[in-house]
Design an enzyme around this catalytic site. Structure first.
Site, PDB file in Angstrom:
ATOM      1  N   GLY A   1       0.821  -1.203   0.000  1.00 38.47           N
ATOM      2  CA  GLY A   1       0.000   0.000   0.000  1.00 38.47           C
ATOM      3  C   GLY A   1       0.856   1.253   0.000  1.00 38.47           C
ATOM      4  O   GLY A   1       0.639   2.187  -0.785  1.00 38.47           O
ATOM      5  N   HIS A   2       1.875   1.278   0.877  1.00 40.50           N
ATOM      6  CA  HIS A   2       2.794   2.417   0.904  1.00 40.50           C
ATOM      7  C   HIS A   2       3.537   2.556  -0.426  1.00 40.50           C
ATOM      8  O   HIS A   2       3.716   3.668  -0.942  1.00 40.50           O
ATOM      9  CB  HIS A   2       3.837   2.240   2.018  1.00 40.50           C
ATOM     10  CG  HIS A   2       3.270   2.192   3.402  1.00 40.50           C
ATOM     11  ND1 HIS A   2       3.316   1.060   4.177  1.00 40.50           N
ATOM     12  CD2 HIS A   2       2.654   3.140   4.153  1.00 40.50           C
ATOM     13  CE1 HIS A   2       2.768   1.308   5.355  1.00 40.50           C
ATOM     14  NE2 HIS A   2       2.340   2.558   5.363  1.00 40.50           N
TER      15      HIS A   2
ATOM     16  N   LYS B   1      -7.402   4.011   2.452  1.00 43.94           N
ATOM     17  CA  LYS B   1      -7.844   3.143   3.550  1.00 43.94           C
ATOM     18  C   LYS B   1      -8.140   3.979   4.787  1.00 43.94           C
ATOM     19  O   LYS B   1      -9.095   3.728   5.511  1.00 43.94           O
ATOM     20  CB  LYS B   1      -6.792   2.078   3.879  1.00 43.94           C
ATOM     21  CG  LYS B   1      -7.261   1.108   4.977  1.00 43.94           C
ATOM     22  CD  LYS B   1      -6.267  -0.004   5.227  1.00 43.94           C
ATOM     23  CE  LYS B   1      -5.065   0.489   5.964  1.00 43.94           C
ATOM     24  NZ  LYS B   1      -5.368   0.768   7.414  1.00 43.94           N
TER      25      LYS B   1
ATOM     26  N   VAL C   1      -5.024  -0.682  -1.271  1.00 44.48           N
ATOM     27  CA  VAL C   1      -4.356  -1.866  -1.821  1.00 44.48           C
ATOM     28  C   VAL C   1      -4.686  -3.043  -0.906  1.00 44.48           C
ATOM     29  O   VAL C   1      -4.594  -2.933   0.319  1.00 44.48           O
ATOM     30  CB  VAL C   1      -2.827  -1.660  -1.908  1.00 44.48           C
ATOM     31  CG1 VAL C   1      -2.141  -2.934  -2.401  1.00 44.48           C
ATOM     32  CG2 VAL C   1      -2.508  -0.488  -2.835  1.00 44.48           C
TER      33      VAL C   1
ATOM     34  N   GLY D   1      -3.097   7.115   1.419  1.00 37.51           N
ATOM     35  CA  GLY D   1      -3.941   5.978   1.072  1.00 37.51           C
ATOM     36  C   GLY D   1      -5.375   6.190   1.513  1.00 37.51           C
ATOM     37  O   GLY D   1      -5.641   6.705   2.602  1.00 37.51           O
TER      38      GLY D   1
END
EC number: 6.3.2.1
Length: 288
Positions: A41-42, A154, A181, A152
């Site tokens: 994700g990062h 999220k 992600v 992100g």
């Protein structure tokens, strides 16, 4: 993936020297703020930054201001050596890894507090959390002075909070939200996933499963209140799940939806504990 020559710096003064030189050369600067223990994700944020910026700066700083008294600051996963390798391979140019004593050499008497968008969701269950987020992000922006900053989705409430802060304070940075992600089985990637036991991880899949199901219910015209009840029921059936919240709100204002109108952007947001691990997930969608 192409490897870059990355420089790691740990002091504000040294970072400012690099930023000044980049500005002298006319480079656009992209920033990816993180708390480390990197995952895909990062790295997707780094990829997005590389596409639009000449210089990519990643910060790794576990910020004590955003952890409550009984939260996991001390046990939050850290592995700077691993993170440094991953960041370099992803294409980070400058890695900023300050100590707490560098960021907060004296007790902070200044606090950045964004209201309204911080009230529901994680703001309700983690008092003071978003003050800590806003304060450290503001400080990082002062140090790095990025043109773009990548976050992100999220942490969708965090994106809304930071975007509001940047707007209200006329900060010369564009916030770029990037998609969630997920693991192959649907679990949203998070540094905290390492805390999960095998059973907890298996049951945590109900988060993404319930969000996918909610999208289907939306397309069928099911009322939002019914969708919220059905999601809550789905998650409650998992014996290890302890629900913090299931909410459906307008986005990015994070206000209640008074009237269901087609095309209205909203977030279906979840926070659930599995054992000692608190996971969040969401989908940003619209009423069909």
């Amino acid at each position: 993936m192409m490897k870059t020559m990355m420089q790691q710096v740990s002091t504000i003064a040294e970072m400012r020297v690099h930023i000044k030189e980049a500005r002298r050369q006319g480079k656009t600067i992209g920033m990816v703020p993180t708390m480390g223990f990197l995952h895909e994700g990062h790295l997707s944020l780094v990829k997005a930054a590389r596409e639009v910026c000449d210089l990519v700066v990643m910060s790794i700083f576990v910020n004590p201001l955003q952890f409550g008294p009984n939260e996991d600051f001390e046990r939050y996963p850290r592995d700077i050596e691993r993170d440094s390798k991953m960041a370099e391979e992803a294409g980070v140019n400058l890695l900023f890894t300050p100590e707490v004593s560098e960021m907060y050499p004296t007790p902070m008497l200044t606090n950045i507090s964004v209201t309204n968008v911080t009230t529901p969701l994680c703001g309700a269950s983690r008092p003071g959390h978003f003050d800590g987020v806003s304060t450290v992000v503001n400080k990082l922006f002062q140090i790095v002075q990025p043109d773009y900053a990548f976050f992100g989705q999220k942490d969708a409430q965090q994106v809304a909070v930071v975007t509001q802060m940047v707007h209200d304070l006329s900060m010369p940075v564009q916030i770029v939200p990037c998609p969630i992600v997920r693991e192959a089985d649907g679990l949203a990637m998070s540094s905290r996933n390492v805390y999960l036991s095998a059973d907890e991880r298996a049951q945590a899949l109900v988060l993404s499963q319930s969000l996918r199901q909610a999208e289907e219910w939306l397309s069928e015209g099911v009322a939002l209140s019914t969708i919220k009840d059905r999601i809550t029921q789905m998650i409650s059936e998992k014996p290890l799940a302890d629900i913090d919240y299931v909410e459906i709100l307008s986005y990015p204002t994070l206000t209640p939806i008074e009237q269901e109108t087609a095309g209205q952007t909203m977030i279906i947001a979840l926070a659930v504990r599995f054992g000692k691990t608190r996971l969040i997930d969401n989908t940003i969608t619209s009423i069909k």
